[in-house]
Design a protein around this motif. Structure first.
Motif, PDB file in Angstrom:
ATOM      1  N   PHE B  53       0.818  -1.441  -0.168  1.00 28.18           N
ATOM      2  CA  PHE B  53       0.112  -0.009   0.109  1.00 28.18           C
ATOM      3  C   PHE B  53       0.923   1.138   0.010  1.00 28.18           C
ATOM      4  CE2 PHE B  53      -2.756  -3.205   2.144  1.00 28.18           C
ATOM      5  CZ  PHE B  53      -3.841  -3.077   1.482  1.00 28.18           C
ATOM      6  N   GLY B  54       2.260   1.209   0.058  1.00 25.30           N
ATOM      7  CA  GLY B  54       3.183   2.279   0.285  1.00 25.30           C
ATOM      8  C   GLY B  54       2.961   2.612   1.700  1.00 25.30           C
ATOM      9  N   GLY B  55       3.681   4.039   1.974  1.00 28.10           N
ATOM     10  CA  GLY B  55       3.615   4.426   3.428  1.00 28.10           C
ATOM     11  C   GLY B  55       4.985   4.078   4.299  1.00 28.10           C
ATOM     12  N   GLU B  56       4.775   4.264   5.391  1.00 32.17           N
ATOM     13  CA  GLU B  56       6.287   4.418   6.378  1.00 32.17           C
ATOM     14  C   GLU B  56       5.940   3.327   7.445  1.00 32.17           C
ATOM     15  OE1 GLU B  56       8.642   8.383   6.587  1.00 32.17           O
ATOM     16  OE2 GLU B  56       7.103   8.152   7.914  1.00 32.17           O
ATOM     17  N   VAL B  57       6.951   2.717   7.858  1.00 28.46           N
ATOM     18  CA  VAL B  57       7.011   1.976   9.026  1.00 28.46           C
ATOM     19  C   VAL B  57       7.932   2.371  10.021  1.00 28.46           C
ATOM     20  CG1 VAL B  57       7.577  -0.536   9.824  1.00 28.46           C
ATOM     21  CG2 VAL B  57       6.624  -0.189   7.574  1.00 28.46           C
ATOM     22  N   THR B  58       7.287   2.635  11.163  1.00 27.72           N
ATOM     23  CA  THR B  58       8.135   3.254  12.384  1.00 27.72           C
ATOM     24  C   THR B  58       8.308   2.167  13.459  1.00 27.72           C
ATOM     25  OG1 THR B  58       7.198   5.316  11.850  1.00 27.72           O
ATOM     26  CG2 THR B  58       8.123   5.010  14.090  1.00 27.72           C
ATOM     27  N   ILE B  59       9.465   2.031  13.917  1.00 30.43           N
ATOM     28  CA  ILE B  59       9.718   0.748  14.939  1.00 30.43           C
ATOM     29  C   ILE B  59       9.675   1.720  16.277  1.00 30.43           C
ATOM     30  CG2 ILE B  59      11.604  -0.901  16.000  1.00 30.43           C
ATOM     31  CD1 ILE B  59      10.235  -1.433  13.018  1.00 30.43           C
ATOM     32  N   VAL B  60       9.014   1.110  17.393  1.00 40.12           N
ATOM     33  CA  VAL B  60       9.205   1.644  18.313  1.00 40.12           C
ATOM     34  C   VAL B  60       9.421   0.664  19.615  1.00 40.12           C
ATOM     35  CG1 VAL B  60       7.732   2.813  20.624  1.00 40.12           C
ATOM     36  CG2 VAL B  60       7.154   2.967  18.008  1.00 40.12           C
ATOM     37  N   CYS B  61      10.763   1.036  20.443  1.00 40.23           N
ATOM     38  CA  CYS B  61      11.204  -0.035  21.164  1.00 40.23           C
ATOM     39  C   CYS B  61      11.536   0.400  22.444  1.00 40.23           C
ATOM     40  CB  CYS B  61      12.515  -0.651  20.511  1.00 40.23           C
ATOM     41  SG  CYS B  61      13.324  -1.468  21.452  1.00 40.23           S
ATOM     42  N   LEU B  62      11.236  -0.121  23.437  1.00 45.92           N
ATOM     43  CA  LEU B  62      11.554   0.439  24.785  1.00 45.92           C
ATOM     44  C   LEU B  62      12.818  -0.622  25.389  1.00 45.92           C
ATOM     45  CD1 LEU B  62       9.208   1.061  27.992  1.00 45.92           C
ATOM     46  CD2 LEU B  62      11.443   0.055  28.374  1.00 45.92           C
ATOM     47  N   GLY B  63      13.930  -0.145  26.136  1.00 45.85           N
ATOM     48  CA  GLY B  63      14.960  -0.849  26.274  1.00 45.85           C
ATOM     49  C   GLY B  63      16.096  -0.213  26.601  1.00 45.85           C
ATOM     50  N   PRO B  64      17.165  -0.870  27.116  1.00 45.30           N
ATOM     51  CA  PRO B  64      18.559  -0.006  27.466  1.00 45.30           C
ATOM     52  C   PRO B  64      19.280   0.079  26.109  1.00 45.30           C
ATOM     53  CG  PRO B  64      18.538  -2.319  28.118  1.00 45.30           C
ATOM     54  CD  PRO B  64      17.167  -2.244  27.554  1.00 45.30           C
ATOM     55  N   ALA B  65      20.252   0.506  26.283  1.00 41.76           N
ATOM     56  CA  ALA B  65      21.452   0.959  24.957  1.00 41.76           C
ATOM     57  C   ALA B  65      21.581  -0.174  24.120  1.00 41.76           C
ATOM     58  CB  ALA B  65      22.461   1.602  25.541  1.00 41.76           C
ATOM     59  N   THR B  98       4.787  -0.359  30.633  1.00 41.30           N
ATOM     60  CA  THR B  98       5.469  -0.367  29.247  1.00 41.30           C
ATOM     61  C   THR B  98       4.423   0.217  28.390  1.00 41.30           C
ATOM     62  OG1 THR B  98       6.816  -2.312  29.975  1.00 41.30           O
ATOM     63  CG2 THR B  98       6.330  -1.982  27.586  1.00 41.30           C
ATOM     64  N   ALA B  99       3.176  -0.221  28.352  1.00 47.55           N
ATOM     65  CA  ALA B  99       2.116   0.311  27.401  1.00 47.55           C
ATOM     66  C   ALA B  99       2.080   1.891  27.454  1.00 47.55           C
ATOM     67  CB  ALA B  99       0.931  -0.616  27.444  1.00 47.55           C
ATOM     68  N   GLU B 100       1.920   2.198  28.572  1.00 49.64           N
ATOM     69  CA  GLU B 100       2.108   3.862  28.733  1.00 49.64           C
ATOM     70  C   GLU B 100       3.102   4.479  28.143  1.00 49.64           C
ATOM     71  OE1 GLU B 100      -0.201   5.153  33.103  1.00 49.64           O
ATOM     72  OE2 GLU B 100       1.621   4.295  33.038  1.00 49.64           O
ATOM     73  N   ALA B 101       4.531   3.991  28.191  1.00 50.93           N
ATOM     74  CA  ALA B 101       5.341   4.618  27.433  1.00 50.93           C
ATOM     75  C   ALA B 101       5.307   4.386  25.870  1.00 50.93           C
ATOM     76  CB  ALA B 101       6.623   4.007  27.834  1.00 50.93           C
ATOM     77  N   LEU B 102       4.859   3.374  25.738  1.00 50.58           N
ATOM     78  CA  LEU B 102       4.742   3.228  24.221  1.00 50.58           C
ATOM     79  C   LEU B 102       3.434   3.949  23.657  1.00 50.58           C
ATOM     80  CD1 LEU B 102       5.086  -0.694  23.987  1.00 50.58           C
ATOM     81  CD2 LEU B 102       6.580   0.810  23.241  1.00 50.58           C
ATOM     82  N   ALA B 103       2.502   4.011  24.434  1.00 52.90           N
ATOM     83  CA  ALA B 103       1.152   5.050  23.870  1.00 52.90           C
ATOM     84  C   ALA B 103       1.858   6.235  23.749  1.00 52.90           C
ATOM     85  CB  ALA B 103       0.250   4.832  24.866  1.00 52.90           C
ATOM     86  N   ALA B 104       2.467   6.957  24.933  1.00 49.98           N
ATOM     87  CA  ALA B 104       2.836   8.292  24.825  1.00 49.98           C
ATOM     88  C   ALA B 104       3.826   8.638  23.430  1.00 49.98           C
ATOM     89  CB  ALA B 104       3.732   8.587  26.088  1.00 49.98           C
ATOM     90  N   ALA B 105       4.789   7.507  23.345  1.00 49.69           N
ATOM     91  CA  ALA B 105       5.603   7.823  22.085  1.00 49.69           C
ATOM     92  C   ALA B 105       4.828   7.645  20.824  1.00 49.69           C
ATOM     93  CB  ALA B 105       6.815   6.634  22.239  1.00 49.69           C
ATOM     94  N   ILE B 106       3.660   6.957  20.663  1.00 44.91           N
ATOM     95  CA  ILE B 106       2.764   6.617  19.601  1.00 44.91           C
ATOM     96  C   ILE B 106       1.967   7.813  19.192  1.00 44.91           C
ATOM     97  CG2 ILE B 106       1.274   5.180  18.538  1.00 44.91           C
ATOM     98  CD1 ILE B 106       2.899   2.686  19.744  1.00 44.91           C
ATOM     99  N   LYS B 107       1.312   8.272  20.495  1.00 44.37           N
ATOM    100  CA  LYS B 107       0.347   9.362  20.320  1.00 44.37           C
ATOM    101  C   LYS B 107       0.937  10.602  19.572  1.00 44.37           C
ATOM    102  CE  LYS B 107      -2.697   8.770  24.407  1.00 44.37           C
ATOM    103  NZ  LYS B 107      -2.379   8.955  25.764  1.00 44.37           N
ATOM    104  N   GLY B 108       0.170  11.250  18.733  1.00 40.67           N
ATOM    105  CA  GLY B 108       0.900  12.155  17.902  1.00 40.67           C
ATOM    106  C   GLY B 108       1.312  11.925  16.649  1.00 40.67           C
TER     107      GLY B 108
END
Lengths: 323, 257
Positions: B53-65, B98-108
């Motif tokens: 379909f085209g478009g963009e894939v964004t990876i979101v990851c929580l974790g240490p370095a 964890t979900a809260e942090a992911l949601a905050a990063a994804i919102k917007g």
């Protein structure tokens, strides 16, 4: 203050599933230690008549949410219904099944209730009035003891692990009306697996085959024995990745974690990722030609021999036993 | 189509897990870290949708370095950019935090579908995708083995005991991926080179407005209960004899058949 031990009963096709009685019995045991009541939550369409069965295993009250929109199960509808009962009654503990449906529902409930949950528990106890949940992590390579600081303290119970104990209570039916909001998902088709197969997570006996089965056609000998014993046939990752068996049969860290009474591993060497998925079985049998196979270290009974000779002989012996 | 894939870095499935002597956690020495296998199915599905379909894939990851390596792997497979949530306050986060942090990063961010693995093979909790959906106010279908996207909706197949359900859902939604969904690709050498230049945004808890305060805590890690040593059945050393002896023991000693 939060009070009461609640559990979510699971039904399918108009009947309660066995795990519902495991949940009721466990809730009863915890409630007796806390001096609390047991509340069952029963959601579906035309399910009120099932309430008395839950009373038999210890439910003081059965909250019935009866609504045509609750059949068949969807995450959104059931999570709304259960969350409503929980918010109205503020139990201190909420137990769910770690079945396919229960895992889906309980995770959505954690979101709705903004609480914590221990998933797929194998033991629960009360310490200082709070729940301590014991659960396998890393697919059973280690265990964690979990405490939850918020209420309700949620735990999902691994099916087949907790005993069913009869303990008749009043089971007073409390009908609850829940105004279900907009539902964004819908079951459009149910494709039943052929032949009324038992799922590996639900069977009392699992007979699994691995690379040593040499090909998909040879699983017939496991299926013959399984049919006699009422067992499910499982598979190692090697057998699934080779395309011999469906993914739904895979036992291991990237498949299903099982705890049957008896696990028979045939032609499975015992890679750590497989051992992780079955080491909590009560009895383990390994049949393998290679005496050095790691599976023998986990086995209660080991047979070092050709599975293609041993398994058909076992089938004969079992036939004799069952007359 | 805008697609988000959440990934976690976990010990490889072949890793031996040793509990620290004081039970406070696992010994991370000598562990090989990989992308959670279930997340890999999510990344692969995201890439296939982008190709269609085209478009963009964004990876979101929580974790240490070290988790940056997993983000780079996803970028090398073909994802476009990443968000790395890295904050010691979040390392011990439970599923909700964890979900809260992911949601905050994804919102917007714009998104049509968010992929998560059905569970991470380390803590095996299997909650994050569902909580994330709840926090974002969108539907979730868990344990998906087949996905068809059409316009503003999708049809997802999920196995339950003894059956497969086909579930239709509106978009945007969260899909939790399981084995069977696809066969994840390997990163190509040019992909690996390109991944080094793709943008990864690093965010901490303060930037996301989350605290990482957890409700569920593992207070003690314990090794699995030891199994008593087993018996090797020799009988008369014939397959018939061993089979007969085994069936007898299962019946009379173990009482399981």
């Amino acid at each position: 203050m939060a009070k009461g031990v609640f559990f979510v009963a699971e039904c399918r096709d108009g009947a309660l599933r066995k795990v519902s009685f495991e949940l009721a019995s466990t809730a009863r045991k915890l409630a007796d230690q806390l001096g609390d009541e047991v509340g069952a939550i029963l959601c579906g369409s035309g399910v009120e008549s099932l309430a008395s069965e839950l009373a038999k295993y210890g439910a003081d009250k059965v909250f019935v949410v009866d609504n045509p929109a609750l059949e068949p199960y969807t995450t959104g509808a059931h999570a709304q219904a259960v969350a409503q009962v929980v918010k109205d009654n503020s139990p201190s503990i909420l137990l769910c099944a770690a079945s396919a449906q229960g895992k889906d529902l309980s995770a959505a409930l954690v979101g709705k209730l903004a609480t914590g949950m221990a998933t797929d528990c194998t033991d629960l106890r009360i310490e200082n009035g709070r729940l301590v949940a014991v659960r396998p992590m890393y697919a059973g390579k280690c265990y964690g003891e979990v405490v939850i600081s918020s209420d309700p303290q949620m735990a999902s119970l691994r099916p087949n692990v907790f005993p069913v104990v009869e303990c008749a209570k009043a089971g007073q039916v409390v009908k609850v009306d829940v105004a279900l909001g907009e539902l964004k998902t819908k079951v459009v088709e149910v494709i039943k697996d052929t032949g009324g197969k038992i799922d590996v997570t639900e069977a009392n006996i699992v007979i699994s085959g691995g690379r040593g089965m040499k090909g998909p056609e040879n699983f017939a000998i496991l299926e013959e024995l399984a049919a006699l014993l009422g067992a499910a046939v499982g598979a190692s990752r090697a057998a699934v990745d080779a395309g011999w068996r469906p993914q739904s049969d895979q036992v291991g860290q990237t498949g299903k974690v099982v705890s049957p009474n008896l696990y028979i591993a045939c032609g499975i060497s015992g890679a750590i990722q497989h051992l992780a998925g079955m080491s909590s079985s009560k009895y383990i049998v390994a049949i393998n030609k290679d005496p050095e196979a790691p599976i023998f270290q986990k086995a209660d009974y080991g047979v070092v021999d050709d599975l293609f000779k041993v398994v058909p002989e076992m089938t004969k012996e079992v036939k004799k036993l069952l007359g | 189509m805008n697609i988000i894939a959440c990934v976690k870095q976990v010990p490889d499935t072949e890793a031996q897990i040793k509990v620290k002597a004081d039970g406070s956690g696992i010994d991370e020495g000598g562990i090989k870290w990989v992308m959670n296998p279930y997340d890999e199915f999510g990344v692969e599905e995201a890439l296939r949708l982008k190709e269609k379909f085209g478009g963009e894939v964004t990876i979101v990851c929580l974790g240490p370095a070290r988790a940056m390596e997993t983000i780079r792997t996803a970028l090398a497979m073909g994802a476009d950019k990443g968000i790395h949530i890295d904050d010691p306050a979040l390392y011990e986060a439970d599923s909700y935090a964890t979900a809260e942090a992911l949601a905050a990063a994804i919102k917007g961010l714009p998104y049509d579908i968010i992929f998560c693995g059905q569970r991470a093979i380390d803590d095996d909790s299997g909650q994050v995708g569902s909580i994330l959906a709840e926090l974002l106010g969108i539907p979730v279908v868990t344990m998906v083995t087949k996905l068809e996207v059409e316009g503003n909706s999708a049809k997802a197949t999920r196995p339950i005991e003894g059956a497969q359900l086909v579930i239709s859902t509106s978009l945007p939604c969260v899909i939790t991926a399981t084995k069977g969904l696809n066969e994840p690709r390997y990163a190509s050498l040019p992909g690996i080179m390109k991944a080094k230049k793709k943008p990864v945004d690093i965010k901490n808890a303060a930037a996301l407005g989350v605290s990482g305060a957890s409700k569920a805590k593992v207070v003690k890690f314990v090794p699995p209960p030891a199994r008593p040593p087993g018996k090797i059945i020799c009988a008369d050393d014939t397959p018939e004899g061993k089979a007969a002896e085994l069936v007898k023991l299962l019946r009379e000693e173990a009482k399981v058949i």
